[in-house]
Design a protein around this motif. Structure first.
Motif, mmCIF file in Angstrom:
data_model
loop_
_atom_site.group_PDB
_atom_site.id
_atom_site.type_symbol
_atom_site.label_atom_id
_atom_site.label_comp_id
_atom_site.label_asym_id
_atom_site.label_seq_id
_atom_site.Cartn_x
_atom_site.Cartn_y
_atom_site.Cartn_z
ATOM 1 N N GLU A 625 -7.633 -31.731 -12.079
ATOM 2 C CA GLU A 625 -8.505 -32.160 -12.942
ATOM 3 C C GLU A 625 -9.508 -33.521 -12.411
ATOM 4 N N ALA A 626 -10.594 -33.576 -12.856
ATOM 5 C CA ALA A 626 -11.440 -34.689 -12.376
ATOM 6 C C ALA A 626 -10.471 -36.014 -12.216
ATOM 7 N N ILE A 627 -11.076 -36.598 -11.234
ATOM 8 C CA ILE A 627 -10.426 -37.806 -10.998
ATOM 9 C C ILE A 627 -11.202 -39.210 -11.260
ATOM 10 N N THR A 628 -10.622 -40.023 -12.159
ATOM 11 C CA THR A 628 -11.689 -40.981 -12.957
ATOM 12 C C THR A 628 -11.370 -42.348 -12.197
ATOM 13 N N ILE A 629 -10.179 -42.426 -11.407
ATOM 14 C CA ILE A 629 -9.985 -43.856 -10.891
ATOM 15 C C ILE A 629 -10.718 -44.040 -9.288
ATOM 16 N N PRO A 630 -10.897 -45.270 -9.050
ATOM 17 C CA PRO A 630 -11.711 -45.631 -7.905
ATOM 18 C C PRO A 630 -10.715 -45.222 -6.642
ATOM 19 N N PHE A 631 -9.430 -45.135 -6.748
ATOM 20 C CA PHE A 631 -8.542 -44.768 -5.383
ATOM 21 C C PHE A 631 -7.326 -44.215 -5.887
ATOM 22 N N VAL A 632 -6.806 -43.226 -5.164
ATOM 23 C CA VAL A 632 -5.734 -42.574 -5.526
ATOM 24 C C VAL A 632 -4.561 -42.921 -4.556
ATOM 25 N N VAL A 633 -3.266 -42.630 -4.893
ATOM 26 C CA VAL A 633 -2.274 -43.111 -4.173
ATOM 27 C C VAL A 633 -1.394 -41.703 -4.068
ATOM 28 N N PHE A 634 -0.987 -41.571 -2.406
ATOM 29 C CA PHE A 634 0.007 -40.589 -2.332
ATOM 30 C C PHE A 634 1.222 -41.095 -1.760
ATOM 31 N N GLN A 635 2.210 -40.895 -2.391
ATOM 32 C CA GLN A 635 3.709 -41.430 -2.164
ATOM 33 C C GLN A 635 4.755 -40.645 -1.724
ATOM 34 N N THR A 636 5.211 -40.752 -0.381
ATOM 35 C CA THR A 636 6.133 -39.865 0.178
ATOM 36 C C THR A 636 7.479 -40.335 0.038
ATOM 37 N N ALA A 637 8.510 -39.578 -0.570
ATOM 38 C CA ALA A 637 9.720 -40.379 -0.684
ATOM 39 C C ALA A 637 10.853 -39.541 -0.072
ATOM 40 N N VAL A 638 11.463 -39.993 0.877
ATOM 41 C CA VAL A 638 12.367 -39.318 1.484
ATOM 42 C C VAL A 638 14.060 -39.705 1.203
ATOM 43 N N LEU A 639 14.650 -39.176 0.368
ATOM 44 C CA LEU A 639 16.076 -39.564 0.005
ATOM 45 C C LEU A 639 16.842 -38.850 1.288
ATOM 46 N N HIS A 640 17.641 -39.609 1.808
ATOM 47 C CA HIS A 640 18.393 -39.378 2.871
ATOM 48 C C HIS A 640 19.764 -40.213 3.056
ATOM 49 N N THR A 641 20.605 -39.677 3.856
ATOM 50 C CA THR A 641 21.879 -40.423 4.432
ATOM 51 C C THR A 641 21.685 -40.697 5.715
ATOM 52 N N THR A 642 21.721 -41.813 6.242
ATOM 53 C CA THR A 642 21.531 -41.834 7.794
ATOM 54 C C THR A 642 22.774 -41.408 8.295
ATOM 55 N N CYS A 643 22.829 -41.290 9.904
ATOM 56 C CA CYS A 643 23.753 -40.671 10.559
ATOM 57 C C CYS A 643 24.996 -41.985 10.507
ATOM 58 N N TYR A 644 24.431 -42.965 9.987
ATOM 59 C CA TYR A 644 25.535 -43.980 10.134
ATOM 60 C C TYR A 644 26.180 -43.961 8.638
ATOM 61 N N GLY A 645 26.042 -43.227 7.811
ATOM 62 C CA GLY A 645 26.500 -43.076 6.592
ATOM 63 C C GLY A 645 26.366 -43.992 5.420
ATOM 64 N N GLU A 646 25.015 -44.178 5.494
ATOM 65 C CA GLU A 646 24.515 -45.050 4.458
ATOM 66 C C GLU A 646 23.120 -44.180 3.873
ATOM 67 N N ARG A 647 23.294 -44.098 2.422
ATOM 68 C CA ARG A 647 22.350 -43.613 1.506
ATOM 69 C C ARG A 647 20.868 -44.446 1.468
ATOM 70 N N ARG A 648 19.999 -43.892 1.987
ATOM 71 C CA ARG A 648 18.588 -44.586 1.744
ATOM 72 C C ARG A 648 17.247 -43.759 1.269
ATOM 73 N N ILE A 649 16.374 -44.657 0.835
ATOM 74 C CA ILE A 649 15.191 -44.072 0.512
ATOM 75 C C ILE A 649 14.128 -44.498 1.332
ATOM 76 N N ARG A 650 13.401 -43.594 1.948
ATOM 77 C CA ARG A 650 12.159 -43.959 2.784
ATOM 78 C C ARG A 650 10.756 -43.873 2.032
ATOM 79 N N VAL A 651 10.128 -44.705 1.809
ATOM 80 C CA VAL A 651 8.936 -44.392 0.730
ATOM 81 C C VAL A 651 7.747 -44.710 1.662
ATOM 82 N N ILE A 652 6.962 -43.818 1.837
ATOM 83 C CA ILE A 652 5.593 -44.216 2.595
ATOM 84 C C ILE A 652 4.365 -43.774 1.467
ATOM 85 N N THR A 653 3.865 -45.239 1.452
ATOM 86 C CA THR A 653 2.652 -45.095 0.295
ATOM 87 C C THR A 653 1.340 -45.256 1.086
#
Ligand SMILES: [Zn+2]
Lengths: 935, 137
Positions: A625-653
């Motif tokens: 649909e038509a975008i009316t805001i002056p800027f848009v945001v893309f956010q990539t979220a990677v929910l993962h477990t590190t190989c050291y056994g910690e649950r983490r979320i990496r977020v790239i905005t």
């Protein structure tokens, strides 16, 4: 036309006005214009030109600006800050004027200059003898002095103003502008967000291109604008890229205060707005108002009030959160590695088994195992399965053979999958012995399918990584494949059938793996047909990677070295486990299709049992649909477990401005991201349709873009034009597309074995842009006359010679050249290379004594050899990823296959049926002129 | 009731069954789009019905052929050929790895079949009534 620009006092510029046939003088700081030449020091304005006058540029270049735009450029601080969304001012006039701005003129001169110098380089041959210091070392680099781009940047840099800048579109004529490889190193078009879009002043508040690229750095507000421009809208993300030396690790938020939008579930980021005195925040994706969490302003480490503006997630586009238990389906699992080693006759004879076991042994230390939880198992297979039981605390291991491969079972419930730390001793002994154990093995055949099933059984319910090393076509048990290689099919419409999976087993098994959090890596070594296309399905859908070493022979030290290096890097990689990736975007944007190695688990969720480093994913975006805001945001979220056994979320905005203006859209296009996306698209198309369709599709896309550009951005509009116009920032796109069309994965040819093609396609869909672009458009250096600083250590490590355009015109008979695509390095030796050069580099008396083929370059006691070695070393290390390119010595009159292979990298040349760059451009021009009636 | 009447009564019931089958497919596809079901379960479920659906349709088409109902046979022939071709190319099953890419096509096909079975349903009903009337005269 003598330009009076030189005689102007500082702060003034002169523009030729075509209407009045005289110069218009502009004071750059205030934007005042006058007809009279300014006296030094004068800042008075008289005689403002009538509106609508279009002054044309001086310096013999044709450039037109509207008076309003001139003010915007020259106005400096005095000019009103152009409001967001008004950026169209300049374009309308450019369309009217429609004259091409051609930096090609400057570039052409540059180009001619380069060629001249190259010829001078040729002249040095005579002088080579009898001089103490080899003259090829002394070639001056001045010809590379100022690339045209720099000149441009300077030119326009002067016009730059403070505050928010507008995108400005510069059209170039492809026909007069030879591609300059240095343009590929340019950063993508700047992301120009409206002022106050970001609440953080941090330079890391928007995503780095190595994590996130968009084909358009200004998002069109409507889908009709996008389709009018014919540009693709897609994201290229590399969420888990490796860190360069000296690079800061991704910042980690440890206090488990995770502020997320109630509606769209996006994470708080530098583009949200705090409202109501800071007690709430407005989501930048969906405009929802959310409460700020209570502990958001509390420093839990020091137990005192904290500063929210200092919080990591408010200042960095890429952050990681330590995830609390609600983000876990189950407690973090240990990393599990299962090695499936082919020990059939062919595998043992090629030396693969010995090299592989030695590499594992040498890299045991590097396997990520911080908490001493990592588990490991080794299963060997030919037509039977060989398990190894390693009881903890002992250095003994016993082999258990299972020859019933129709119904795979584990011979023992315990001690097959062992803790790496506990069983270290036994593992070391075992790995040292496997080679001899199977030394005399004469069994031919491979039960890869049953071995996979056994590994799978062993690692469920934990999940982890299966690393397969296979030297032959699977022939026994489940997943057995037939040799379907048929040279008659090559080059025909049926060829794409050979690139599709032959057996449903590998897809079904991949789905099972994805479900149970198992990822598979394939290392393939066969000298005969191995059906890479089918086997690559497993890594494809389980987020692994395929590595292919055709005709591997460890007796050649280069083969052993390459494999050991890459295998070792793969083992040592700190992988992410049990990952899911979701990409969210502002309202109106939808992730339409996904390309890369993963399993799409729901409309927008990518499942990845184990995320390797430096894999890239392409996502096509749809404007719903038509975008009316002056800027848009893309956010990539990677929910993962590190190989050291910690649950983490990496977020790239990543935040990108929107535009309703076609010229902004074109000038914000990122040619690298577009090429990366098209590479994915081409491979997809070659599987669903035919190889030919995939080439036509990509070519048509390029024609469409140029046609649309010509119709809307140049004066010729729909009519025929003698020029081939495209915006400055996309001028490498045609040559990149040509490179893609000539890539092994896509190329029109009846000679490419399906295995090679399939592997190339696997690379095209997984390599991050940094590796993919050289893979499509290789780098070409001239070594015999490289500038004196090349090959020495500079500010950023070893200095590389300037890259040359990929055409064999640059090859000289007495020269030494290097061509590399990130996967292979060719050292091209001209047939008239002087003995001194051969002696210096290869330690051989003359050209005739030199042999072509895979080689190791010895480091010799002379400066030239050391510099060349430094360059080769740098090429092997400078890019991310595990790849360690082979080095081939290619003699100009050497064996034809190797020579043709090396020459096939010079993609601007004509090769067989494939057009040269010039031919490609002229066919493009015909198509564009022919097609424009339809636009 | 004679042969033709029985045949079309059976055809009506089959068409109704196939109709429901297609409705089920469409519901499942929209469930997938709304994330109520994951692609693996979806494909496992739908794939159970693919062959039965094709066989049922082939069966009724062949019944028309051997009973000499040429009109009805010709009506069904194109779809039979389409199904047969898909099976020959091993493209009849739903592939969980590609389902999101091919979803649009699947939906189109399913809607088309839905429409086709709907038309068939009324057509067979009409033929049945015609057959019954012809008999009673
Ligand atoms: Zn939201």
């Amino acid at each position: 036309m003598a330009s009076p620009a030189e005689q102007l006092p500082p702060g003034w510029a002169a523009e030729w006005d075509a209407t009045h046939q005289r110069y218009l003088f502009i004071e750059t700081t205030t934007g005042h214009t006058q007809w009279e030449p300014p006296a030094a020091g004068s800042a008075e304005t008289e005689n403002a030109p009538p509106a609508g006058v279009t002054p044309a540029g001086g310096h013999g270049k044709r450039r037109q600006y509207a008076a309003g735009q001139t003010q915007a450029y020259y106005g400096g601080e005095a000019a009103p800050d152009p409001a967001y969304g008004q950026a169209s001012a300049g374009l309308g006039v450019q369309q009217q004027g429609g004259q091409l701005f051609t930096p090609g003129l400057a570039a052409e001169g540059q180009f001619a200059n380069q060629q001249q110098i190259a010829q001078q380089g040729g002249g040095t041959q005579g002088g080579y003898y009898g001089q103490g210091e080899p003259e090829y070392l002394n070639q001056q680099p001045q010809q590379y002095g100022q690339p045209p781009v720099d000149a441009l940047a300077n030119q326009f840099g002067q016009m730059g103003v403070g505050g928010q800048k507008q995108f400005s579109l510069y059209t170039t004529n492809l026909l007069t502008l030879p591609p300059d490889p240095r343009d590929l190193a340019q950063p993508p078009p700047e992301i120009r967000l409206p002022p106050n879009a970001c609440i953080s002043p941090s330079p890391t508040a928007n995503a780095d291109p190595s994590y996130f690229r968009s084909t358009l750095n200004a998002i069109p507000t409507t889908s009709s604008l996008l389709s009018k421009s014919k540009m693709p809208l897609a994201l290229v993300i590399t969420p888990y890229r490796s860190l360069n030396e000296g690079e800061e690790p991704v910042p980690l938020v440890t206090d488990t205060v995770i502020a997320r939008c109630r509606r769209c579930r996006s994470y708080i980021n530098p583009y949200v707005q705090f409202i109501d005195g800071g007690s709430r925040w407005r989501c930048c994706l969906c405009s929802m108002t959310n409460e700020v969490p209570q502990l958001f302003d509390w420093d839990q480490v020091r137990n005192q009030p904290g500063d929210r503006w200092q919080r990591l997630e408010m200042n960095h586009s890429c952050v990681e959160y330590v995830a609390p238990t609600e983000y876990m389906v189950r407690p973090p699992q240990p990393a599990v590695y299962i090695f499936l080693i082919d020990v059939s006759h062919a595998a043992v004879q090629s030396g693969m088994v010995a090299t592989a076991t030695r590499t594992i042994l040498e890299n045991l230390e590097r396997i990520p195992d911080e908490g001493e939880r990592t588990k490991i198992s080794i299963i060997c297979y030919d037509t039977s399965l060989y398990f190894f039981s390693m009881p903890p605390g002992s250095t003994d291991s016993s082999m258990l053979v299972v020859s019933d491969i129709d119904d795979v079972f584990l011979p023992k419930p315990t001690d097959l999958l062992v803790n790496l730390a506990e069983a270290r001793g036994a593992l070391e002994v075992l790995l040292g012995r496997i080679g001899e154990m199977f030394q005399e093995n004469t069994i031919i055949g491979s039960a890869l399918g049953p071995a996979l099933q056994a590994g799978f059984k062993l690692m469920t319910p934990i999940g982890g990584k299966i690393i397969v090393l296979s030297s032959s076509l699977p022939s026994h048990g489940a997943g057995a494949l037939k040799n379907r290689e048929d040279n008659k099919l090559l080059g025909t419409a049926k060829e794409s059938g050979l690139l599709q999976a032959a057996s449903p087993f590998y897809k079904t098994f991949a789905i099972e793996c994805s479900r149970t959090q198992v990822s598979v890596d394939m290392f393939l070594f066969s000298s005969a047909y191995q059906d890479v296309a089918t086997l690559a399905c497993l890594p494809h859908y389980t987020s692994g990677q395929t590595y292919y070493y055709p005709a591997f022979n460890a007796a050649r030290s280069e083969d052993a070295l390459k494999f050991a290096h890459e295998f070792g890097e793969v083992i040592a990689q700190p992988i992410m486990l049990e990952a899911v990736i979701r990409v969210r975007a502002s309202r109106g944007l939808r992730m339409a299709s996904f390309h890369g190695n993963f399993f799409v688990r729901s409309t927008d969720l990518l499942a990845m049992p184990a995320v390797p480093q430096d894999q890239s994913y392409a996502i096509e975006v749809q404007i719903e649909e038509a975008i009316t805001i002056p800027f848009v945001v893309f956010q990539t979220a990677v929910l993962h477990t590190t190989c050291y056994g910690e649950r983490r979320i990496r977020v790239i905005t990543a935040a990108l401005p929107t535009t309703s203006n076609l010229s902004e859209l074109y000038s914000s296009a990122d040619q690298i991201a577009i090429t990366t996306f098209f590479a994915n698209k081409a491979v997809e198309r070659s599987l669903t349709h035919k190889l030919e369709d995939s080439r036509d599709f990509i070519l048509q896309k390029l024609v469409d873009i140029i046609s649309a550009y010509k119709a809307s951005m140049t004066s010729s509009g729909a009519g025929a034009s003698a020029q081939l116009a495209i915006s400055e920032n996309m001028k490498m796109l045609p040559v990149l597309i040509l490179g893609l069309l000539k890539n092994v994965g896509i190329r029109q040819s009846a000679q490419i074995p399906p295995d090679i093609r399939a592997y190339s396609q696997a690379l095209l869909t997984t390599l991050p842009s940094q590796l993919l672009i050289p893979y499509i458009y290789p780098t070409f250096y001239s070594l015999h006359n490289m500038p004196p600083e090349a090959g020495t250590i500079g500010e950023h490590g070893v200095i590389l010679p300037p890259p040359l355009p990929l055409t064999s015109e640059r090859l000289e008979r007495h020269g030494l050249f290097l061509i590399e695509d990130g996967q292979t390095i060719f050292l091209w030796v001209g047939r008239d290379a002087v003995p001194q050069l051969i002696q210096d580099v290869f330690e051989l008396p003359s050209y005739d004594a030199l042999r072509g083929g895979k080689a190791t370059l010895n480091l010799l006691e002379n400066q030239f050899s050391q510099r060349i070695n430094a360059i080769v070393q740098k090429i092997r290390e400078m890019r991310r990823g595990v790849y360690y390119p082979h080095l081939y010595i290619v003699k100009e009159d050497g064996e034809p296959p190797l020579r043709l292979w090396a020459l096939s990298m010079l993609i601007q040349d004509r090769a067989d049926v494939l057009p040269s760059y010039q031919q490609f451009l002229s066919s493009l021009k015909d198509k564009v002129n022919g097609a424009s009636g339809g636009y | 009731m004679g042969g033709a009447g029985w045949l079309f009564l059976f055809a009506v019931l089959m068409a109704a069954g196939l109709l429901f089958c297609m409705v089920f497919f469409i519901i499942m596809f929209s469930d997938l789009e709304c994330d109520y079901i994951n692609p693996i379960d979806l494909c496992n479920k739908l794939n159970q019905f693919v062959l039965p659906e094709n066989i049922a349709h082939a069966f009724i088409t062949i019944l028309f052929l051997i009973s000499g109902q040429w009109g009805s046979f010709l009506l069904n022939l194109p779809l039979l050929a389409w199904n047969a071709n898909k099976i020959r190319n091993k493209a009849h099953m739903y592939d969980a790895t590609e389902i999101f890419r091919t979803l649009g096509g699947h939906k189109k096909e399913t809607f088309f079949k839905l429409g086709f079975y709907l038309i068939s349903f009324f057509f067979y009903l009409y033929k049945m009534i015609v057959a019954l009337i012809a008999e009673s005269e």
